[in-house]
Scaffold this motif. Structure first.
Motif, PDB file in Angstrom:
ATOM      1  N   GLN A 164       0.821  -1.212   0.000  1.00 42.28           N
ATOM      2  CA  GLN A 164       0.000   0.000   0.000  1.00 42.28           C
ATOM      3  C   GLN A 164       0.856   1.263   0.000  1.00 42.28           C
ATOM      4  O   GLN A 164       0.461   2.293  -0.570  1.00 42.28           O
ATOM      5  N   SER A 290     -10.705   0.590   3.689  1.00 37.89           N
ATOM      6  CA  SER A 290     -10.324   0.368   2.291  1.00 37.89           C
ATOM      7  C   SER A 290     -10.578  -1.068   1.845  1.00 37.89           C
ATOM      8  O   SER A 290     -10.751  -1.335   0.652  1.00 37.89           O
ATOM      9  N   LYS A 292      -8.394  -3.282   1.790  1.00 40.22           N
ATOM     10  CA  LYS A 292      -7.146  -3.812   1.246  1.00 40.22           C
ATOM     11  C   LYS A 292      -6.379  -4.582   2.321  1.00 40.22           C
ATOM     12  O   LYS A 292      -6.374  -4.202   3.483  1.00 40.22           O
TER      13      LYS A 292
END
Length: 327
Positions: A164, A290, A292
């Protein structure tokens, strides 16, 4: 009354742990009571039961650093939360229980797209990865990050966060299953830690320039191999010693490489520097929202099999996180 899993004596899990009931007490100011649905299992749980962890609570104590559940009671001064809200909790002890009392500053909201098991797997590994790579390692976009033990919960969190942050991530893990998990978490390259020349492979992948940041929760032989890959002005982050071997490095190696050897204690770092706490909370909340790098939960164990589940970590075969489901 509610059921808890207590450490009543130091030792291996099946000898150290016993179930007990405790009465509910009044809530201190700024605290909430959470009905726990799931709790994460971490390698420090094993160390704490054996009396080998840095934090040594008095016996008996309730182990467990992280949980997910629902708020069932709040102190009158608590603001910003509501009864019935699903939350994650990060704590020093107490997660292996049907109920948990915690300060509201230790909570994060559980996203709807996370299960309770996934949520319980997030706080410890994510906060450790953030403390290491952001607060201590100052990892920057396009830098080269080497993650050891990349198939475990902490390693996978470091891989995900490094990805990220825009780093070029090289992951090292011991089995194909763990390497596959690291690749799915965002690693650009995955290497087999069982190969004697994996450090040479790292240097080839970096065009002989070496690694800017090493994330090492393993220690032992992996430390000595990874140290050979550190670039000039590189940062070597010591997270823990899952191998059981605490290595040392001669000071002249630090001098010759111009490198930094940095110890990372995620929880202690916030206690010593409280100004970091809101920044970390904001970053982790954004990470959660997110979607993620969602934690990989490979095993979910019933509460009554907790001792066996915790012992599994000592076998070093688990991929991702092990979770206790608490009724």
């Amino acid at each position: 009354m509610y059921t808890v899993l207590e450490c009543v004596q130091l030792g291996v899990p099946d000898q150290a742990l016993a179930f007990a009931t405790r009465p509910r007490g009044p809530l201190p100011p700024g605290h909430v009571r959470v009905a726990v649905r799931a709790a994460g299992i971490n390698f420090p749980d094993l160390l704490m039961l054996a009396g080998e962890y840095q934090h040594k609570p008095s016996l008996p104590f309730i182990p467990g650093f992280e949980a997910a559940g629902d708020i069932v009671e709040m102190a009158p001064d608590v603001m910003g939360w509501k009864l019935g809200q699903a939350v994650l909790v990060h704590c020093r002890t107490g997660a292996f229980a049907e109920e948990l009392v915690a300060p509201d500053t230790s909570l994060l909201p559980k996203p709807a797209h996370y299960t309770y098991e996934q949520a319980a797997a997030f706080p410890v590994c994510a906060s450790t990865a953030w403390a290491a790579l952001v607060a201590r390692g100052d990892l920057r976009s396009n830098e080269r990050l080497l993650v050891l033990g990349a198939g475990g919960g902490t390693g996978l969190a470091a891989v995900a966060l490094g990805h990220q942050l825009g780093a070029r991530v090289i992951a090292v893990a011991s089995t194909e299953e763990k390497r596959r998990a690291a690749r799915q978490a965002g690693a650009d390259f995955v290497l087999d830690s069982g190969k004697a020349d994996w450090a040479m492979e790292v240097m080839n992948l970096t065009d002989q320039q070496g690694i800017d940041v090493v994330f090492d929760p393993v220690g032992g032989d992996a430390f000595h191999a990874a140290w050979k890959t550190v670039a000039s002005n590189g940062r070597y982050l010591v997270i823990g010693f899952a191998s059981g071997d605490r290595p040392s490095v001669p000071a002249n190696r630090l001098l010759l490489r111009g490198a930094s050897l940095i110890g990372v204690r995620a929880g202690e770092q916030l206690r010593r520097n409280p100004a970091l706490e809101p920044l970390q909370r904001q970053s982790l909340a954004a990470w959660l929202a997110s979607g993620k790098g969602r934690p990989l939960v490979s095993e979910v164990h019933p509460f009554n099999r907790a001792a066996r589940a915790i012992a599994r970590l000592g076998e070093r075969q688990a991929v991702g996180k092990l979770i206790l489901r608490i009724p």
